[in-house]
Write a protein that holds these residues in place. Structure first.
Motif, PDB file in Angstrom:
ATOM      1  N   GLY A  43       8.586 -11.851 -27.172  1.00 40.47           N
ATOM      2  CA  GLY A  43       8.920 -10.745 -28.056  1.00 40.47           C
ATOM      3  C   GLY A  43      10.400 -10.408 -28.075  1.00 40.47           C
ATOM      4  O   GLY A  43      10.859  -9.674 -28.951  1.00 40.47           O
ATOM      5  N   GLN A  49       7.926 -14.165 -31.336  1.00 37.35           N
ATOM      6  CA  GLN A  49       7.723 -12.727 -31.565  1.00 37.35           C
ATOM      7  C   GLN A  49       6.418 -12.497 -32.339  1.00 37.35           C
ATOM      8  O   GLN A  49       6.426 -12.074 -33.494  1.00 37.35           O
ATOM      9  CB  GLN A  49       8.914 -12.137 -32.314  1.00 37.35           C
ATOM     10  CG  GLN A  49      10.221 -12.251 -31.529  1.00 37.35           C
ATOM     11  CD  GLN A  49      11.430 -11.797 -32.320  1.00 37.35           C
ATOM     12  OE1 GLN A  49      11.578 -12.092 -33.503  1.00 37.35           O
ATOM     13  NE2 GLN A  49      12.320 -11.078 -31.660  1.00 37.35           N
ATOM     14  N   ALA A  52       1.932  -7.586 -32.698  1.00 39.09           N
ATOM     15  CA  ALA A  52       1.447  -6.784 -31.580  1.00 39.09           C
ATOM     16  C   ALA A  52       0.021  -6.316 -31.840  1.00 39.09           C
ATOM     17  O   ALA A  52      -0.320  -5.892 -32.946  1.00 39.09           O
ATOM     18  CB  ALA A  52       2.355  -5.570 -31.376  1.00 39.09           C
ATOM     19  N   HIS A  65      -1.363  -8.826 -26.932  1.00 35.77           N
ATOM     20  CA  HIS A  65      -1.308  -7.503 -26.315  1.00 35.77           C
ATOM     21  C   HIS A  65      -0.078  -7.470 -25.409  1.00 35.77           C
ATOM     22  O   HIS A  65      -0.109  -7.938 -24.270  1.00 35.77           O
ATOM     23  CB  HIS A  65      -2.584  -7.246 -25.514  1.00 35.77           C
ATOM     24  CG  HIS A  65      -2.649  -5.884 -24.906  1.00 35.77           C
ATOM     25  ND1 HIS A  65      -2.038  -5.581 -23.713  1.00 35.77           N
ATOM     26  CD2 HIS A  65      -3.241  -4.737 -25.331  1.00 35.77           C
ATOM     27  CE1 HIS A  65      -2.264  -4.311 -23.412  1.00 35.77           C
ATOM     28  NE2 HIS A  65      -2.983  -3.788 -24.384  1.00 35.77           N
ATOM     29  N   TYR A  66       1.031  -6.967 -25.961  1.00 29.13           N
ATOM     30  CA  TYR A  66       2.252  -6.870 -25.167  1.00 29.13           C
ATOM     31  C   TYR A  66       2.011  -5.949 -23.976  1.00 29.13           C
ATOM     32  O   TYR A  66       1.458  -4.856 -24.117  1.00 29.13           O
ATOM     33  CB  TYR A  66       3.407  -6.321 -26.012  1.00 29.13           C
ATOM     34  CG  TYR A  66       3.965  -7.310 -27.017  1.00 29.13           C
ATOM     35  CD1 TYR A  66       4.813  -8.332 -26.615  1.00 29.13           C
ATOM     36  CD2 TYR A  66       3.639  -7.219 -28.368  1.00 29.13           C
ATOM     37  CE1 TYR A  66       5.327  -9.246 -27.532  1.00 29.13           C
ATOM     38  CE2 TYR A  66       4.146  -8.124 -29.294  1.00 29.13           C
ATOM     39  CZ  TYR A  66       4.990  -9.133 -28.870  1.00 29.13           C
ATOM     40  OH  TYR A  66       5.495 -10.036 -29.780  1.00 29.13           O
ATOM     41  N   LEU A  70       0.589  -9.789 -19.788  1.00 24.07           N
ATOM     42  CA  LEU A  70       1.093 -10.870 -20.632  1.00 24.07           C
ATOM     43  C   LEU A  70       2.391 -11.427 -20.054  1.00 24.07           C
ATOM     44  O   LEU A  70       2.527 -12.639 -19.846  1.00 24.07           O
ATOM     45  CB  LEU A  70       1.325 -10.358 -22.058  1.00 24.07           C
ATOM     46  CG  LEU A  70       1.979 -11.359 -23.022  1.00 24.07           C
ATOM     47  CD1 LEU A  70       0.974 -12.401 -23.469  1.00 24.07           C
ATOM     48  CD2 LEU A  70       2.567 -10.644 -24.240  1.00 24.07           C
ATOM     49  N   TRP A  71       3.349 -10.545 -19.803  1.00 27.63           N
ATOM     50  CA  TRP A  71       4.658 -10.992 -19.318  1.00 27.63           C
ATOM     51  C   TRP A  71       4.580 -11.527 -17.892  1.00 27.63           C
ATOM     52  O   TRP A  71       5.268 -12.483 -17.554  1.00 27.63           O
ATOM     53  CB  TRP A  71       5.664  -9.849 -19.417  1.00 27.63           C
ATOM     54  CG  TRP A  71       5.976  -9.446 -20.824  1.00 27.63           C
ATOM     55  CD1 TRP A  71       6.171 -10.269 -21.896  1.00 27.63           C
ATOM     56  CD2 TRP A  71       6.133  -8.114 -21.320  1.00 27.63           C
ATOM     57  NE1 TRP A  71       6.443  -9.529 -23.024  1.00 27.63           N
ATOM     58  CE2 TRP A  71       6.426  -8.205 -22.705  1.00 27.63           C
ATOM     59  CE3 TRP A  71       6.064  -6.842 -20.744  1.00 27.63           C
ATOM     60  CZ2 TRP A  71       6.646  -7.088 -23.495  1.00 27.63           C
ATOM     61  CZ3 TRP A  71       6.276  -5.723 -21.526  1.00 27.63           C
ATOM     62  CH2 TRP A  71       6.571  -5.847 -22.895  1.00 27.63           C
ATOM     63  N   GLN A  74       3.297 -14.941 -18.148  1.00 30.01           N
ATOM     64  CA  GLN A  74       4.344 -15.795 -18.717  1.00 30.01           C
ATOM     65  C   GLN A  74       5.323 -16.238 -17.630  1.00 30.01           C
ATOM     66  O   GLN A  74       5.675 -17.415 -17.531  1.00 30.01           O
ATOM     67  CB  GLN A  74       5.098 -15.052 -19.829  1.00 30.01           C
ATOM     68  CG  GLN A  74       6.229 -15.883 -20.437  1.00 30.01           C
ATOM     69  CD  GLN A  74       7.187 -15.065 -21.301  1.00 30.01           C
ATOM     70  OE1 GLN A  74       6.942 -13.905 -21.604  1.00 30.01           O
ATOM     71  NE2 GLN A  74       8.285 -15.679 -21.690  1.00 30.01           N
ATOM     72  N   GLU A 198       7.850  -6.186 -33.599  1.00 29.83           N
ATOM     73  CA  GLU A 198       6.502  -6.233 -33.041  1.00 29.83           C
ATOM     74  C   GLU A 198       6.452  -5.830 -31.574  1.00 29.83           C
ATOM     75  O   GLU A 198       5.553  -5.104 -31.145  1.00 29.83           O
ATOM     76  CB  GLU A 198       5.893  -7.620 -33.249  1.00 29.83           C
ATOM     77  CG  GLU A 198       5.542  -7.912 -34.698  1.00 29.83           C
ATOM     78  CD  GLU A 198       4.563  -6.893 -35.288  1.00 29.83           C
ATOM     79  OE1 GLU A 198       3.568  -6.575 -34.623  1.00 29.83           O
ATOM     80  OE2 GLU A 198       4.808  -6.416 -36.417  1.00 29.83           O
ATOM     81  N   ALA A 199       7.390  -6.295 -30.757  1.00 31.50           N
ATOM     82  CA  ALA A 199       7.409  -5.897 -29.343  1.00 31.50           C
ATOM     83  C   ALA A 199       7.676  -4.407 -29.222  1.00 31.50           C
ATOM     84  O   ALA A 199       7.162  -3.738 -28.313  1.00 31.50           O
ATOM     85  CB  ALA A 199       8.456  -6.696 -28.577  1.00 31.50           C
ATOM     86  N   GLY A 202       4.468  -2.807 -29.814  1.00 36.11           N
ATOM     87  CA  GLY A 202       3.629  -3.036 -28.652  1.00 36.11           C
ATOM     88  C   GLY A 202       3.990  -2.171 -27.462  1.00 36.11           C
ATOM     89  O   GLY A 202       3.212  -2.072 -26.500  1.00 36.11           O
TER      90      GLY A 202
END
Length: 287
Positions: A43, A49, A52, A65-66, A70-71, A74, A198-199, A202
């Protein structure tokens, strides 16, 4: 990036709205000591990107789903696929919470976490009891506003202007050091990409997500804190409380006259602390 044959590495994780370039004064220095990577969270920066998806919205193939799961996944996946060695995670702001979540997922492959002005997330629903009453009243309105994509996109584009960015930076960097065109541009340019809003939309998911102390209570690896004494958003008093009450916290280094991003505002003071922690958490553990 450092010696490709080294047994351990460092991974730098930026905060909300930033990107890998926010480590401009740190990565080249740290890379002389250990392989040092920086990652764009999904994002942000030059990463994908996607649209969201908020908590109660239908699951679709084109939306994510930010949030910290998720992160965190990642970062853990990046460590497994690219770093491929034990790692010290360094995170600024929400990047600190991401680092803590990733550390849980990485288990023994994470040597430690360094939190630089970690997001305390006072806006989280779980923190409302500690906040003024008006915060409770305004919360439903704020959530409703951000839920409307047209409105959240409009708010984002209004904020994503060089003048506004520079104004926010003057709050975040109280000394004014290193607020220059390069910094404004590295934050502004990614906002011009088609999916950049979008982020931001989110972000509403972070009103009910992991809290740093909750994650640290479950960690057995060492956590070290670096904090700008003049941080206008993340009070140093809370960082001191973490240092006193959480078993995993090993040290707190206070950077005087610096704010929310001391690694960029005062790299001459922060880099030696990071170098010492790299030596302590990686070199000594490897022997």
């Amino acid at each position: 990036m450092g010696d490709a044959n080294a047994k351990e590495a460092v991974l730098l994780i930026h905060g909300f709205g930033a990107n890998t370039s926010h480590w401009r004064f740190n990565q080249p220095v740290l890379a002389k000591q250990a392989p040092t990577y920086a990652i764009n969270l999904l994002g942000f920066g030059h990463s994908d990107q996607p649209r969201a998806r908020l908590k109660d919205e239908a699951i679709t193939a084109d939306a994510v789903h930010y949030g910290f799961d998720l992160w965190g996944h990642q970062v853990a996946d990046f460590c497994d696929a690219v770093v491929q060695r034990p790692v010290l995670l360094v995170g600024n702001s929400i990047g600190g919470v991401v680092a803590l979540r990733a550390a849980q997922l990485l288990g023994e492959h994470c040597r430690g976490v360094v939190l630089i002005d970690c997001a305390q997330r006072l806006m989280d629903d779980k923190q409302l009891v500690t906040q003024p009453a008006w915060m409770t009243w305004i919360r439903p309105l704020l959530k409703t506003m951000v839920r409307q994509r047209w409105l959240s996109t409009g708010l984002f584009h209004n904020a994503a202007r060089p003048g506004v960015i520079r104004s926010v930076l003057k709050q975040a960097y109280p000394s004014g050091a290193n607020i220059n065109d390069d910094l404004v541009n590295l934050l502004f340019q990614p906002t011009q990409r088609p999916g950049a809003a979008e982020a931001f939309r989110g972000f509403i998911n972070l009103f009910d997500d992991y809290l740093a102390p909750q994650l640290m209570e479950e960690l057995s690896i060492p956590v070290d804190l670096i904090w700008g004494e003049q941080d206008p958003w993340e009070p140093i008093a809370e960082a001191k409380r973490w240092a006193q009450t959480l078993n995993c916290v090993q040290s707190l280094s206070v950077i005087h006259n610096a704010g929310h991003c001391p690694h960029d505002e005062a790299p001459g003071e922060v880099n030696p602390v990071l170098q010492r922690l790299i030596n302590t958490r990686l070199t000594q553990q490897a022997t």
